[in-house]
Structures are given as structure tokens and as C-alpha cells.
Design an enzyme around this catalytic site. Sequence first.
Site, PDB file in Angstrom:
ATOM      1  N   GLY A   1       0.813  -1.222   0.000  1.00 21.32           N
ATOM      2  CA  GLY A   1       0.000   0.000   0.000  1.00 21.32           C
ATOM      3  C   GLY A   1       0.840   1.263   0.000  1.00 21.32           C
ATOM      4  O   GLY A   1       2.063   1.223  -0.114  1.00 21.32           O
TER       5      GLY A   1
ATOM      6  N   ASN B   1      -6.566  -3.543  -2.093  1.00 19.52           N
ATOM      7  CA  ASN B   1      -6.555  -2.101  -2.333  1.00 19.52           C
ATOM      8  C   ASN B   1      -5.114  -1.640  -2.572  1.00 19.52           C
ATOM      9  O   ASN B   1      -4.705  -0.580  -2.105  1.00 19.52           O
ATOM     10  CB  ASN B   1      -7.174  -1.382  -1.118  1.00 19.52           C
ATOM     11  CG  ASN B   1      -7.392   0.096  -1.370  1.00 19.52           C
ATOM     12  OD1 ASN B   1      -7.590   0.524  -2.512  1.00 19.52           O
ATOM     13  ND2 ASN B   1      -7.330   0.896  -0.316  1.00 19.52           N
TER      14      ASN B   1
ATOM     15  N   ASP C   1      -4.941 -13.180   2.888  1.00 19.40           N
ATOM     16  CA  ASP C   1      -5.852 -12.365   3.684  1.00 19.40           C
ATOM     17  C   ASP C   1      -5.669 -12.770   5.148  1.00 19.40           C
ATOM     18  O   ASP C   1      -6.065 -13.863   5.554  1.00 19.40           O
ATOM     19  CB  ASP C   1      -7.292 -12.627   3.211  1.00 19.40           C
ATOM     20  CG  ASP C   1      -8.330 -11.941   4.095  1.00 19.40           C
ATOM     21  OD1 ASP C   1      -7.928 -11.190   5.013  1.00 19.40           O
ATOM     22  OD2 ASP C   1      -9.527 -12.174   3.864  1.00 19.40           O
TER      23      ASP C   1
ATOM     24  N   SER D   1      -3.578   5.839  14.081  1.00 18.82           N
ATOM     25  CA  SER D   1      -4.002   7.087  13.445  1.00 18.82           C
ATOM     26  C   SER D   1      -4.380   8.105  14.501  1.00 18.82           C
ATOM     27  O   SER D   1      -4.868   7.749  15.584  1.00 18.82           O
ATOM     28  CB  SER D   1      -5.225   6.789  12.573  1.00 18.82           C
ATOM     29  OG  SER D   1      -5.865   7.987  12.200  1.00 18.82           O
TER      30      SER D   1
ATOM     31  N   TYR E   1     -14.154   2.926  11.164  1.00 19.66           N
ATOM     32  CA  TYR E   1     -12.722   2.866  10.851  1.00 19.66           C
ATOM     33  C   TYR E   1     -11.909   3.362  12.048  1.00 19.66           C
ATOM     34  O   TYR E   1     -10.963   2.708  12.504  1.00 19.66           O
ATOM     35  CB  TYR E   1     -12.404   3.714   9.608  1.00 19.66           C
ATOM     36  CG  TYR E   1     -10.968   4.140   9.550  1.00 19.66           C
ATOM     37  CD1 TYR E   1      -9.977   3.241   9.182  1.00 19.66           C
ATOM     38  CD2 TYR E   1     -10.579   5.440   9.917  1.00 19.66           C
ATOM     39  CE1 TYR E   1      -8.651   3.614   9.178  1.00 19.66           C
ATOM     40  CE2 TYR E   1      -9.259   5.826   9.917  1.00 19.66           C
ATOM     41  CZ  TYR E   1      -8.295   4.908   9.546  1.00 19.66           C
ATOM     42  OH  TYR E   1      -6.980   5.285   9.556  1.00 19.66           O
TER      43      TYR E   1
ATOM     44  N   LYS F   1      -9.151   1.390  14.884  1.00 15.23           N
ATOM     45  CA  LYS F   1      -7.802   1.808  15.287  1.00 15.23           C
ATOM     46  C   LYS F   1      -7.719   1.889  16.812  1.00 15.23           C
ATOM     47  O   LYS F   1      -6.749   1.427  17.420  1.00 15.23           O
ATOM     48  CB  LYS F   1      -7.424   3.145  14.648  1.00 15.23           C
ATOM     49  CG  LYS F   1      -7.248   3.105  13.132  1.00 15.23           C
ATOM     50  CD  LYS F   1      -6.039   2.279  12.729  1.00 15.23           C
ATOM     51  CE  LYS F   1      -5.805   2.261  11.221  1.00 15.23           C
ATOM     52  NZ  LYS F   1      -4.775   1.288  10.816  1.00 15.23           N
TER      53      LYS F   1
ATOM     54  N   PHE G   1      -0.649  11.498  11.619  1.00 18.12           N
ATOM     55  CA  PHE G   1      -1.532  12.607  11.294  1.00 18.12           C
ATOM     56  C   PHE G   1      -1.880  12.491   9.799  1.00 18.12           C
ATOM     57  O   PHE G   1      -2.388  11.458   9.406  1.00 18.12           O
ATOM     58  CB  PHE G   1      -0.935  13.925  11.820  1.00 18.12           C
ATOM     59  CG  PHE G   1      -1.234  14.022  13.308  1.00 18.12           C
ATOM     60  CD1 PHE G   1      -0.610  13.147  14.209  1.00 18.12           C
ATOM     61  CD2 PHE G   1      -2.214  14.853  13.796  1.00 18.12           C
ATOM     62  CE1 PHE G   1      -0.958  13.132  15.572  1.00 18.12           C
ATOM     63  CE2 PHE G   1      -2.568  14.860  15.153  1.00 18.12           C
ATOM     64  CZ  PHE G   1      -1.932  13.998  16.037  1.00 18.12           C
ATOM     65  N   ASN G   2      -1.649  13.466   8.953  1.00 20.34           N
ATOM     66  CA  ASN G   2      -2.130  13.333   7.565  1.00 20.34           C
ATOM     67  C   ASN G   2      -0.980  13.065   6.590  1.00 20.34           C
ATOM     68  O   ASN G   2      -0.321  14.010   6.138  1.00 20.34           O
ATOM     69  CB  ASN G   2      -2.896  14.601   7.162  1.00 20.34           C
ATOM     70  CG  ASN G   2      -4.207  14.754   7.912  1.00 20.34           C
ATOM     71  OD1 ASN G   2      -4.226  14.819   9.140  1.00 20.34           O
ATOM     72  ND2 ASN G   2      -5.307  14.779   7.190  1.00 20.34           N
TER      73      ASN G   2
HETATM   74  N1  UFG Z   1     -11.126  18.153   2.606  1.00 25.40           N
HETATM   75  C1  UFG Z   1     -11.745  18.951   1.668  1.00 25.40           C
HETATM   76  N2  UFG Z   1     -12.098  18.402   0.469  1.00 25.40           N
HETATM   77  C2  UFG Z   1     -11.842  17.100   0.153  1.00 25.40           C
HETATM   78  C3  UFG Z   1     -11.208  16.284   1.122  1.00 25.40           C
HETATM   79  C4  UFG Z   1     -10.868  16.853   2.342  1.00 25.40           C
HETATM   80  O1  UFG Z   1     -11.990  20.132   1.906  1.00 25.40           O
HETATM   81  O2  UFG Z   1     -12.182  16.655  -0.932  1.00 25.40           O
HETATM   82  C5  UFG Z   1     -10.700  18.755   3.872  1.00 25.40           C
HETATM   83  C6  UFG Z   1     -11.274  18.117   5.118  1.00 25.40           C
HETATM   84  O3  UFG Z   1     -12.478  18.707   5.466  1.00 25.40           O
HETATM   85  C7  UFG Z   1     -10.153  18.363   6.120  1.00 25.40           C
HETATM   86  C8  UFG Z   1      -8.877  18.332   5.289  1.00 25.40           C
HETATM   87  O4  UFG Z   1      -9.295  18.566   3.961  1.00 25.40           O
HETATM   88  O5  UFG Z   1     -10.272  19.662   6.667  1.00 25.40           O
HETATM   89  C9  UFG Z   1      -8.173  16.978   5.339  1.00 25.40           C
HETATM   90  O6  UFG Z   1      -9.093  15.936   5.016  1.00 25.40           O
HETATM   91  P1  UFG Z   1      -8.618  14.450   4.706  1.00 25.40           P
HETATM   92  O7  UFG Z   1      -9.832  13.670   4.329  1.00 25.40           O
HETATM   93  O8  UFG Z   1      -7.483  14.463   3.761  1.00 25.40           O
HETATM   94  O9  UFG Z   1      -8.024  13.969   6.085  1.00 25.40           O
HETATM   95  P2  UFG Z   1      -8.760  13.866   7.516  1.00 25.40           P
HETATM   96  O10 UFG Z   1      -7.988  14.755   8.421  1.00 25.40           O
HETATM   97  O11 UFG Z   1     -10.207  14.022   7.437  1.00 25.40           O
HETATM   98  O12 UFG Z   1      -8.527  12.324   7.837  1.00 25.40           O
HETATM   99  C10 UFG Z   1      -7.245  11.811   7.941  1.00 25.40           C
HETATM  100  C11 UFG Z   1      -7.197  10.372   7.429  1.00 25.40           C
HETATM  101  C12 UFG Z   1      -7.982   9.454   8.274  1.00 25.40           C
HETATM  102  C13 UFG Z   1      -7.610   9.609   9.695  1.00 25.40           C
HETATM  103  C14 UFG Z   1      -7.679  11.038  10.117  1.00 25.40           C
HETATM  104  C15 UFG Z   1      -7.132  11.204  11.476  1.00 25.40           C
HETATM  105  O13 UFG Z   1      -7.718  10.301   6.146  1.00 25.40           O
HETATM  106  O14 UFG Z   1      -7.673   8.128   7.895  1.00 25.40           O
HETATM  107  O15 UFG Z   1      -6.897  11.849   9.274  1.00 25.40           O
HETATM  108  O16 UFG Z   1      -7.584  12.356  12.020  1.00 25.40           O
HETATM  109  F1  UFG Z   1      -8.436   8.882  10.462  1.00 25.40           F
END
Ligand code: UFG
Length: 354
Positions: free
Chosen positions: A24, A49, A72, A138, A166, A170, A195-196
Site C-alpha cells: 500500500g 486495495n 488475507d 491514526s 474505521y 484503530k 496525522f495526515n
Molecule cells: N477536505 C476537503 N475536500 C476534500 C477532502 C478533504 O476540503 O475533498 C478537507 C477536510 O475537510 C479536512 C482536510 O481537507 O479539513 C483533510 O481531510 P482528509 O480527508 O485528507 O483527512 P482527515 O484529516 O479528514 O482524515 C485523515 C485520514 C484518516 C484519519 C484522520 C485522522 O484520512 O484516515 O486523518 O484524524 F483517520
Amino acid sequence: MTGSSQTSPANLGTVRVLLTGGAGYIGSHVALVLLERGDDVIVVDDFSNSSAEALRRVEQLTGKTVQVVEVDLADRAAADAALTDLEFDSVIHFAGLKAVGESVAQPSRYYRNNLMSTLNLLDIMREKDVRKFVFSSSATVYGTPAPGVARLDESQPIGRGVTNPYGWTKAMIEQIVTDVQRSWPELEAVLLRYFNPVGAHPSGQIGEDPSGVPNNLMPFVSQVAVGRREKVAVFGDQYDTPDGTGVRDYIHVMDLAEGHVAALRHLEPGVEAFNLGSGEGHSVLDVVRAYSEASGREIPYEIVAARAGDLATLIADPAKANERLDWRTTRSLAEACRDSWTWQSQNPNGFAGA
Ligand code: UFG
């Protein structure tokens, strides 16, 4: 001690690491960093995936071979058959389903897959007396932090106000690892709270390749930049943040990968959690702007309604990892956008084009 192959907290010698989900996005970058260190890498993946092409490219980039086992892990009999005779001394467990929205629609599938695979893996590790375990957790385990808490350290409660299955998997797995270690004191476990993660290896040969519509911001932005999608939907601009859009702690996937090597080096009996983040926040519009600069492309966007369950701000306090793992991020958001763009522009359709 130069040239020693002994493993000690200060000096991680050569290791033979089993990477579950190693094909991945994050796993393939960690595989690359380990191979470059001279470690042996075995990847266990069900390829539900992920793509074998990612591993082929890791081999190409490093000139090393990855042993691949397709299985798996949630299937106990299959996991036993695949792992019993394999030799490895440590495990990094990435394998798991990870789409937040999908987990709300298919909770049983998420709980069954993520929990069963982890339980089976821990059982098999115990049977084989493999004691070193790093778990891909996460920041989502922090759920909905108390008002006013924006920078999260590891002392924050976990599992409070988690909004989706999900995230619960975790948090539950962190608890499972903690309980298993109590019954098996020799287990050396680290929980890495990402984090991200964003960006790609600077070669552009491997990167994030989401199937279908990307859930996460940067892969969506990159597909707009490359012309696969029309515009970015910005989820809300009325948050209590400098520009009203959500603020996150984006961490370059190569920094994240190096954090795993630091975690392997640190392992000792017990369970320890570490945040892997930069400690800096960037808004959605910051990301759109940085990506536009990196790619030289205009990136149209539109403000739409906020996404259910999203927080205004989520930033790591990475002090514990900085001090105890002797690890910190060194790459900027601009570098993450540059490397993501190298990957996306060279592979507009991800690994499918290969
Ligand atoms: N966002 C948008 N448009 C999009 C996608 C995201 O505006 O199309 C915004 C979200 O609202 C957020 C920021 O961009 O403010 C980041 O969003 P992501 O979906 O990229 O990431 P998240 O922080 O929501 O989630 C990530 C991981 C999850 C994890 C989480 C931990 O994707 O797996 O961080 O807090 F659980």
C-alpha cells in the site's frame, strides 16, 4: 560497534521485517526505506486495495528483492499456512481497510477485517515468539478532543467521540495490543499515530493511488491538477481557523517512513504510543495554493458544505517522538506537493497505467 549487526535501542542492526499491507501507500515507502538500509523485507498483502506494481518499482529503485506473500490475514487458516514457516524478527502492521465513509456504510466488514487480521497476527507472532510489533495507528483515535485542545499529545484520552467504525477499529486495536502485552510481557509494541500522510517518494515511481474518488484532500487535489477531476470541493469555510477552512498536520510520507525505522530502533518490552506529525497546521486553501505552485497548474475549487464528523483543527504535538525516537519531520508541505506532483504527473492513472 561499527558494523555490528546487534540490535540495541541505540543501534538498529539489520532486521528481517514482515510488512502487512506492505504494497500500500505507506507500506511501500517503508519497504523502500528499509531495503535501502539493508534490511530484509517480506510483504504480506491481499492486494484488495494495492498493486504488486508498487513493489516491483520498489525493487527497481533499490536493486533489492522483496519477498511477497499474498494472503488475507483475517482468514486464520490461510494466515497460519502463510506465516508459520516464514522467518522474520519484527512486524509492521499496516494492513487494514481505511476509508472513513465506507466504514460507516459497511461496519461489519471493517470490524471483521481490521480486528480479525490483527488478532490472528498477534496470535501467530506469539506462537513464533516474534516480539517486535509496530502498529499503523491514526490520530483518529483521539476522536473529538475537548474544546480548546488543538495540539494533541499522547496523554490525550483515546476513543472519546470517535465518529466512525474505521476510527474505532484503530482505537480498539490499540486496546487489544495493550491487553495482549499485559498477558505477554515480552511483547515490544509501538503504536504510531499518523496525522495526515501526503507526498510521495521523490522519484515519482511510487505514491498514493486511491481507488475510485479519493476521500482525502491531497490525492483529490492532485487529480484536479492532472485533469482527472474538474475542481476541488472545499468542505466548509466557516471553521474557527485563520481562513475558515479545516487545518491539519500534513506529514511527508518519507518522513513518516523514517519514523517507522526510528520506532523499530526504539522497541522495548511494553506498549508505547507516538504521534507522527510535524506539529504544524495548514488549511485546505494552503494545500490548494501550495499544490498549484508545485504543479504550475491552476486548481479550481468551490466551497461546499462541511463534511460530517470533521474537526476544525487537528495538529500533532510531536515532542515525544522527537525526544524518545530521536525523529522529526524534515520535509515541508511544498516538498510534499512537489513529490506528489512528480508521482501524479508521471502516473496520471496511478499504477493502473503501468
Ligand atoms: N477536505 C476537503 N475536500 C476534500 C477532502 C478533504 O476540503 O475533498 C478537507 C477536510 O475537510 C479536512 C482536510 O481537507 O479539513 C483533510 O481531510 P482528509 O480527508 O485528507 O483527512 P482527515 O484529516 O479528514 O482524515 C485523515 C485520514 C484518516 C484519519 C484522520 C485522522 O484520512 O484516515 O486523518 O484524524 F483517520
